[in-house]
Motif scaffolding. Structure first.
Motif, mmCIF file in Angstrom:
data_model
loop_
_atom_site.group_PDB
_atom_site.id
_atom_site.type_symbol
_atom_site.label_atom_id
_atom_site.label_comp_id
_atom_site.label_asym_id
_atom_site.label_seq_id
_atom_site.Cartn_x
_atom_site.Cartn_y
_atom_site.Cartn_z
ATOM 1 N N TYR A 9 40.948 38.833 32.950
ATOM 2 C CA TYR A 9 41.118 39.601 34.232
ATOM 3 C C TYR A 9 40.025 40.931 34.060
ATOM 4 N N ILE A 10 39.179 41.009 34.847
ATOM 5 C CA ILE A 10 38.524 42.414 35.097
ATOM 6 C C ILE A 10 38.632 42.666 36.520
ATOM 7 N N GLY A 11 39.446 43.713 36.829
ATOM 8 C CA GLY A 11 39.739 43.987 38.310
ATOM 9 C C GLY A 11 38.692 44.837 39.024
ATOM 10 N N ALA A 12 38.594 44.239 40.282
ATOM 11 C CA ALA A 12 37.680 44.929 41.060
ATOM 12 C C ALA A 12 38.060 44.930 42.613
ATOM 13 N N GLY A 13 37.756 45.701 43.632
ATOM 14 C CA GLY A 13 38.141 45.125 44.920
ATOM 15 C C GLY A 13 38.184 46.439 45.842
ATOM 16 N N ILE A 14 38.375 46.082 47.242
ATOM 17 C CA ILE A 14 38.156 47.175 48.265
ATOM 18 C C ILE A 14 39.751 47.566 48.589
#
Length: 239
Positions: A9-14
């Motif tokens: 898991y490598i998290g990114a997002g709005i």
């Protein structure tokens, strides 16, 4: 034969707060505080006979990089109002040589600014007698303006918005993270039903690098969710 599932898991997002995109968020973190109660074993041999762990609080913390007044209002329990572009005629300020005489409104420095003495008979020259900034008028020590003199300033105020800090009791809002696992390209969405942010403990206003600030608050239990097996706090949806 069991199948090994790789789910790095490598998290990114709005991040959306009450449906509003808060801009670039460099960190989002959930922390769960627990309280443990135990019943000692009195039958010999020591240890505990039984124990239970209860969730005492759920916290959501986000690090924001967008210094909008809307975001700062969350961090400072503030209220944001709209500023319109309006002509301001003959506002009185008191000169401070080589210091700032602030105006009531934000000056639109792209528009003409006029500075005169208190009775309007003498007009001063910009960059000779004074400098103009969005915050007000700075009298130049080598110019014709006398320290402590009353000046009349005419200008056009800049359109924008104003934040009144620490004026509100606080809000409770939903938070949705429209996320992506950059390790595998799959979407993941987190929904927090009721988040109540607390005022931030510090805010860096002058830095030599891109700024950021933290907002932390408690995720409250949503009593509208009554179905068995459904979280009252948040859920994660992943493909």
């Amino acid at each position: 034969m069991s199948v090994i599932v790789k789910e790095s898991y490598i998290g990114a997002g709005i991040v959306y707060v009450a449906g509003r995109d808060v801009g670039n968020a460099s960190g989002v973190e959930v922390s769960i505080e627990q309280e443990e109660k135990s019943l000692p074993n009195y039958r010999g041999g020591g240890g505990n006979y039984d124990s239970v762990t209860k969730v005492s609080s759920v916290k959501l913390k986000m690090t924001l990089n967008a210094f909008s007044n809307e975001n700062l209002a969350l961090a400072l329990r503030g209220k944001v109002s709209v500023l319109t572009a309006d002509p301001v005629d003959n506002e009185i300020v008191v000169a401070k040589l080589d210091g700032l005489a602030p105006t009531e409104k934000l000056i639109d420095i792209s528009k003409p600014v006029t500075v005169t003495n208190s009775d309007g008979t003498t007009a001063y020259d910009v960059d000779v007698d004074y400098y103009v900034s969005a915050a007000g008028i700075r009298a130049i020590g080598t110019g014709e303006i006398v320290d402590g003199a009353q000046l009349k300033v005419s200008y056009t105020s800049a359109a924008g918005n104003a934040l009144e800090a620490l004026t509100e009791a606080g809000v409770t809002v939903p938070v949705v993270i429209d996320g992506m696992n950059d390790a595998n390209g799959k979407p993941c969405v987190l929904r927090f039903y009721l988040w109540k942010p607390s005022p931030t403990s510090s805010l860096s206003l002058i830095t030599d690098d891109y700024g950021s600030f933290d907002i932390e608050g408690e995720v409250l239990a949503n009593d509208a969710i009554v179905a068995a097996g459904k979280s009252k706090f948040f859920k994660r949806l992943a493909a």
